[in-house]
Design a protein around this motif. Structure first.
Motif, PDB file in Angstrom:
ATOM      1  N   THR A  68       0.835  -1.206   0.000  1.00 47.38           N
ATOM      2  CA  THR A  68       0.000   0.000   0.000  1.00 47.38           C
ATOM      3  C   THR A  68       0.866   1.250   0.000  1.00 47.38           C
ATOM      4  O   THR A  68       0.615   2.191  -0.760  1.00 47.38           O
ATOM      5  CB  THR A  68      -0.946   0.005   1.221  1.00 47.38           C
ATOM      6  OG1 THR A  68      -1.763  -1.168   1.154  1.00 47.38           O
ATOM      7  CG2 THR A  68      -1.827   1.243   1.242  1.00 47.38           C
ATOM      8  N   ALA A  69       1.902   1.267   0.818  1.00 48.61           N
ATOM      9  CA  ALA A  69       2.803   2.423   0.870  1.00 48.61           C
ATOM     10  C   ALA A  69       3.529   2.609  -0.458  1.00 48.61           C
ATOM     11  O   ALA A  69       3.625   3.734  -0.970  1.00 48.61           O
ATOM     12  CB  ALA A  69       3.812   2.258   2.003  1.00 48.61           C
ATOM     13  N   ALA A  70       4.019   1.518  -1.028  1.00 52.44           N
ATOM     14  CA  ALA A  70       4.759   1.618  -2.293  1.00 52.44           C
ATOM     15  C   ALA A  70       3.865   2.079  -3.436  1.00 52.44           C
ATOM     16  O   ALA A  70       4.229   3.004  -4.184  1.00 52.44           O
ATOM     17  CB  ALA A  70       5.387   0.265  -2.632  1.00 52.44           C
ATOM     18  N   VAL A  76       1.030   8.980  -6.118  1.00 54.95           N
ATOM     19  CA  VAL A  76       1.263  10.406  -5.846  1.00 54.95           C
ATOM     20  C   VAL A  76       2.447  10.919  -6.666  1.00 54.95           C
ATOM     21  O   VAL A  76       2.399  12.019  -7.230  1.00 54.95           O
ATOM     22  CB  VAL A  76       1.476  10.641  -4.331  1.00 54.95           C
ATOM     23  CG1 VAL A  76       1.914  12.063  -4.046  1.00 54.95           C
ATOM     24  CG2 VAL A  76       0.205  10.306  -3.568  1.00 54.95           C
ATOM     25  N   LEU A  77       3.500  10.122  -6.755  1.00 53.75           N
ATOM     26  CA  LEU A  77       4.668  10.505  -7.550  1.00 53.75           C
ATOM     27  C   LEU A  77       4.295  10.655  -9.025  1.00 53.75           C
ATOM     28  O   LEU A  77       4.721  11.604  -9.688  1.00 53.75           O
ATOM     29  CB  LEU A  77       5.776   9.463  -7.388  1.00 53.75           C
ATOM     30  CG  LEU A  77       7.092   9.764  -8.096  1.00 53.75           C
ATOM     31  CD1 LEU A  77       7.749  11.007  -7.504  1.00 53.75           C
ATOM     32  CD2 LEU A  77       8.022   8.561  -7.993  1.00 53.75           C
ATOM     33  N   LEU A  81       4.895  13.980 -11.007  1.00 53.74           N
ATOM     34  CA  LEU A  81       5.831  13.997 -12.147  1.00 53.74           C
ATOM     35  C   LEU A  81       5.150  14.265 -13.481  1.00 53.74           C
ATOM     36  O   LEU A  81       5.812  14.683 -14.437  1.00 53.74           O
ATOM     37  CB  LEU A  81       6.603  12.680 -12.217  1.00 53.74           C
ATOM     38  CG  LEU A  81       7.640  12.453 -11.135  1.00 53.74           C
ATOM     39  CD1 LEU A  81       8.301  11.094 -11.310  1.00 53.74           C
ATOM     40  CD2 LEU A  81       8.686  13.563 -11.146  1.00 53.74           C
ATOM     41  N   SER A  82       3.852  14.034 -13.545  1.00 51.20           N
ATOM     42  CA  SER A  82       3.158  14.284 -14.812  1.00 51.20           C
ATOM     43  C   SER A  82       3.204  15.771 -15.198  1.00 51.20           C
ATOM     44  O   SER A  82       3.195  16.089 -16.383  1.00 51.20           O
ATOM     45  CB  SER A  82       1.710  13.803 -14.748  1.00 51.20           C
ATOM     46  OG  SER A  82       0.935  14.599 -13.867  1.00 51.20           O
ATOM     47  N   HIS A  83       3.317  16.639 -14.216  1.00 49.78           N
ATOM     48  CA  HIS A  83       3.328  18.072 -14.506  1.00 49.78           C
ATOM     49  C   HIS A  83       4.618  18.508 -15.213  1.00 49.78           C
ATOM     50  O   HIS A  83       4.550  19.104 -16.292  1.00 49.78           O
ATOM     51  CB  HIS A  83       3.076  18.869 -13.226  1.00 49.78           C
ATOM     52  CG  HIS A  83       1.691  18.678 -12.702  1.00 49.78           C
ATOM     53  ND1 HIS A  83       1.343  17.578 -11.951  1.00 49.78           N
ATOM     54  CD2 HIS A  83       0.562  19.406 -12.849  1.00 49.78           C
ATOM     55  CE1 HIS A  83       0.057  17.658 -11.665  1.00 49.78           C
ATOM     56  NE2 HIS A  83      -0.436  18.753 -12.189  1.00 49.78           N
ATOM     57  N   VAL A  98       2.302   8.161 -17.125  1.00 52.69           N
ATOM     58  CA  VAL A  98       2.295   7.855 -15.694  1.00 52.69           C
ATOM     59  C   VAL A  98       1.171   6.878 -15.354  1.00 52.69           C
ATOM     60  O   VAL A  98       1.327   6.040 -14.459  1.00 52.69           O
ATOM     61  CB  VAL A  98       2.249   9.122 -14.795  1.00 52.69           C
ATOM     62  CG1 VAL A  98       3.462   9.992 -15.038  1.00 52.69           C
ATOM     63  CG2 VAL A  98       0.973   9.898 -14.948  1.00 52.69           C
ATOM     64  N   ALA A  99       0.064   6.951 -16.069  1.00 52.35           N
ATOM     65  CA  ALA A  99      -1.021   5.992 -15.842  1.00 52.35           C
ATOM     66  C   ALA A  99      -0.565   4.585 -16.231  1.00 52.35           C
ATOM     67  O   ALA A  99      -0.864   3.605 -15.525  1.00 52.35           O
ATOM     68  CB  ALA A  99      -2.265   6.390 -16.624  1.00 52.35           C
ATOM     69  N   ALA A 100       0.174   4.474 -17.341  1.00 53.71           N
ATOM     70  CA  ALA A 100       0.661   3.155 -17.780  1.00 53.71           C
ATOM     71  C   ALA A 100       1.636   2.557 -16.771  1.00 53.71           C
ATOM     72  O   ALA A 100       1.570   1.357 -16.460  1.00 53.71           O
ATOM     73  CB  ALA A 100       1.309   3.274 -19.155  1.00 53.71           C
ATOM     74  N   VAL A 101       2.534   3.378 -16.242  1.00 48.35           N
ATOM     75  CA  VAL A 101       3.499   2.890 -15.240  1.00 48.35           C
ATOM     76  C   VAL A 101       2.755   2.429 -13.986  1.00 48.35           C
ATOM     77  O   VAL A 101       3.040   1.358 -13.431  1.00 48.35           O
ATOM     78  CB  VAL A 101       4.547   3.976 -14.904  1.00 48.35           C
ATOM     79  CG1 VAL A 101       5.367   3.600 -13.680  1.00 48.35           C
ATOM     80  CG2 VAL A 101       5.443   4.228 -16.108  1.00 48.35           C
ATOM     81  N   ASN A 102       1.792   3.218 -13.552  1.00 47.04           N
ATOM     82  CA  ASN A 102       1.017   2.843 -12.362  1.00 47.04           C
ATOM     83  C   ASN A 102       0.201   1.579 -12.607  1.00 47.04           C
ATOM     84  O   ASN A 102       0.153   0.692 -11.756  1.00 47.04           O
ATOM     85  CB  ASN A 102       0.095   3.995 -11.946  1.00 47.04           C
ATOM     86  CG  ASN A 102       0.743   4.937 -10.977  1.00 47.04           C
ATOM     87  OD1 ASN A 102       0.636   4.758  -9.776  1.00 47.04           O
ATOM     88  ND2 ASN A 102       1.436   5.942 -11.489  1.00 47.04           N
TER      89      ASN A 102
END
Length: 115
Positions: A68-70, A76-77, A81-83, A98-102
């Motif tokens: 959960t923490a990771a 959040v990262l 970072l998307s900005h 960033v959505a693909a990585v998540n």
């Protein structure tokens, strides 16, 4: 049991049946799309937060506190970072990246069959 407690329990059970990868993708892409379409950034943030909370429920029950923490940190990262990434590659490509990585991390850590 009150109707509100019943509804909350039903919502939590429903969130647990949706793959976490879908939830984080919905939060990141849906949050950005909502903010962009409405011009109301806090509304996009509400979508991001609601999907993140639903995903956190899944992370906790399928992976425990460490996972959960990771994954929460990655979510959040990714948002943060998307900005700056958007300045280099564009807003939509940044959000999609960033959505693909998540989604990939969630698929590997909590959505695999047998987890």
């Amino acid at each position: 049991m009150s109707a509100a407690t019943d509804a909350l329990g039903t919502a939590a059970a429903a969130a647990g049946s949706v793959p976490a990868a879908v939830l984080v993708t919905t939060g990141l892409i849906g949050g950005y799309a909502t903010a962009r379409a409405t011009g109301v950034r806090p509304l996009g943030g509400a979508v991001l937060a609601a999907a993140g909370a639903a995903a956190a429920h899944t992370w906790w029950h399928r992976g425990g506190p460490g996972t959960t923490a990771a994954l929460g940190g990655l979510y959040v990262l990714g948002f943060g970072l998307s900005h700056p990434l958007a300045r280099r590659i564009g807003a939509w490509p940044s959000v999609l990246a960033v959505a693909a990585v998540n989604a990939a991390a969630n698929t590997v850590l909590v959505d695999r069959p047998g987890r």
